[in-house]
Design a protein around this motif. Structure first.
Motif, short mmCIF file in Angstrom:
data_model
loop_
_atom_site.label_atom_id
_atom_site.label_comp_id
_atom_site.label_asym_id
_atom_site.label_seq_id
_atom_site.Cartn_x
_atom_site.Cartn_y
_atom_site.Cartn_z
N SER A 67 0.85 -1.19 0.00
CA SER A 67 0.00 0.00 0.00
C SER A 67 0.89 1.24 0.00
N ASP A 105 -2.81 6.15 9.97
CA ASP A 105 -3.71 5.31 9.17
C ASP A 105 -2.97 4.14 8.51
N ASP A 134 -3.39 -9.50 8.36
CA ASP A 134 -4.48 -10.46 8.59
C ASP A 134 -4.94 -11.10 7.28
N GLU A 135 -5.02 -10.30 6.22
CA GLU A 135 -5.54 -10.82 4.94
C GLU A 135 -4.49 -11.62 4.18
N GLU A 152 -2.20 -3.74 9.98
CA GLU A 152 -2.80 -4.85 10.71
C GLU A 152 -3.75 -5.64 9.81
N LYS A 153 -4.51 -4.92 9.00
CA LYS A 153 -5.44 -5.58 8.07
C LYS A 153 -4.67 -6.30 6.96
N ILE A 154 -3.61 -5.67 6.46
CA ILE A 154 -2.79 -6.28 5.41
C ILE A 154 -2.22 -7.61 5.90
N TRP A 175 -4.80 -9.91 0.23
CA TRP A 175 -4.75 -8.45 0.20
C TRP A 175 -4.45 -7.94 -1.21
N LEU A 227 -3.71 0.24 8.91
CA LEU A 227 -4.00 -0.57 7.73
C LEU A 227 -3.09 -1.80 7.68
#
Length: 315
Positions: free
Chosen positions: A123, A270, A280-281, A276-278, A285, A274
């Motif tokens: 990202s 931010d 997890d996925e 953390e989500k990257i 992602w 983000l």
């Protein structure tokens, strides 16, 4: 006996060498900055640290001092230490291929602040061109389609490179605006801004010509303000990008014309959230940009801006 003692010492040394990775315990966020003491970099890092603290991650910041080689080495080092994620500020992804390869092999996501999307980058935000656009548009409008610009550039960083490209694109429709380009150094951007401004002003005495100095970020333009004030030159407009506290103060005092305030603290915060989500996925992602819009700040709206964003003046 001597052999046993030697073996024990070697084993102890190996444990000591490995201990930083063990101490990180998979919760180290590595940040590689192009200039860790520059105001906008500091704001981003502070935002990233605040988010990391909420997540329970440790943070280690490496100042690459404008060197892509140092940035690659730092990213490789973080990969070797088992970092949970790495942030690149603001080296272009094309300049950190070795680092990206090391992180990718270790399964560690790398995100960029202004370094662009490409290769294995997960990202990006803080992209250069969108933030600079309102300042460039204002400068062209203020010049009324003709005049001279001193552009203070920096091509090692993706952000400044993209801002320079945008400047060139927007000036294609204005053949009567001439541009002199000088590339500043990191470190040394304030001094370079002053030096290049002095040389440029020497061949442009006060008169009827429209003159402007543009920095691809605030600090080189701030460096140019010194010679302008020393020479009493009030006929030259000065433009920067990022909106650091010194730029805002120069606008308030009438020494600078405009900047685009980049909420880099929020960008840093931010991006870590983000991450953390990257993580997890994982492989699911999809890489994407997550931009935070800039705000054009001028002498006309500076007081209103400071009332609405009081924290911007303190960092």
């Amino acid at each position: 006996m001597k052999t046993a003692i030697f073996s024990a010492l070697v084993a102890s040394a190996l444990v000591a060498t490995a201990s930083p990775s063990l101490a990180d315990d998979g919760k180290l966020l590595g940040i590689v900055s192009i200039a860790a003491n520059e105001a906008n970099n500091v704001r981003y890092i502070n935002g990233a640290k605040a988010a990391a603290e909420e997540l329970g991650w440790d943070v280690d910041v490496v100042d690459a001092a404008g060197s892509a080689d140092q940035a690659n080495s730092a990213i490789q080092n973080f990969a070797g230490r088992g970092a949970v994620a790495i942030i690149d500020m603001v080296f272009p992804y094309s300049s950190i291929g070795a680092g990206l390869a090391a992180a990718d092999s270790a399964g560690i996501p790398v995100v960029t602040w202004g370094g662009g999307l490409g290769r294995s980058v997960a990202s990006t935000n803080g992209s250069g061109a969108p933030i600079a656009a309102p300042v460039i548009d204002k400068m062209i409008a203020d010049l009324n389609g003709k005049g001279d610009i001193l552009a203070l550039t920096y091509r090692t960083g993706e952000v400044c490179r993209n801002r320079e490209v945008l400047l060139d694109e927007k000036l294609k429709d204005y053949p009567d605006i001439n541009v002199t380009k000088n590339e500043v150094r990191i470190p040394g951007y304030l001094e370079d801004g002053a030096q290049y401004a002095n040389a440029w002003l020497a061949s442009r005495p006060p008169g009827d010509e429209n003159l402007a100095i543009w920095g691809c970020w605030d600090d080189p333009a701030i460096g140019a303000i010194g010679p302008l004030r020393q020479q009493g030159r009030t006929d030259v407009e000065v433009y920067g990008v990022n909106g650091n506290a010194q730029a805002l103060e120069n606008i308030r005092r009438g020494h600078m014309t405009a900047t685009a305030w980049e909420d880099s603290y929020t960008e840093g915060y931010d991006m870590v959230m983000l991450l953390e989500k990257i993580i997890d996925e994982g492989d699911a992602w999809e890489p994407k940009a997550v931009e935070v819009p800039a705000i054009l700040v001028t002498q006309d709206n500076i007081e209103t801006f400071l009332k609405e964003h009081p924290d911007a003046y303190g960092n």
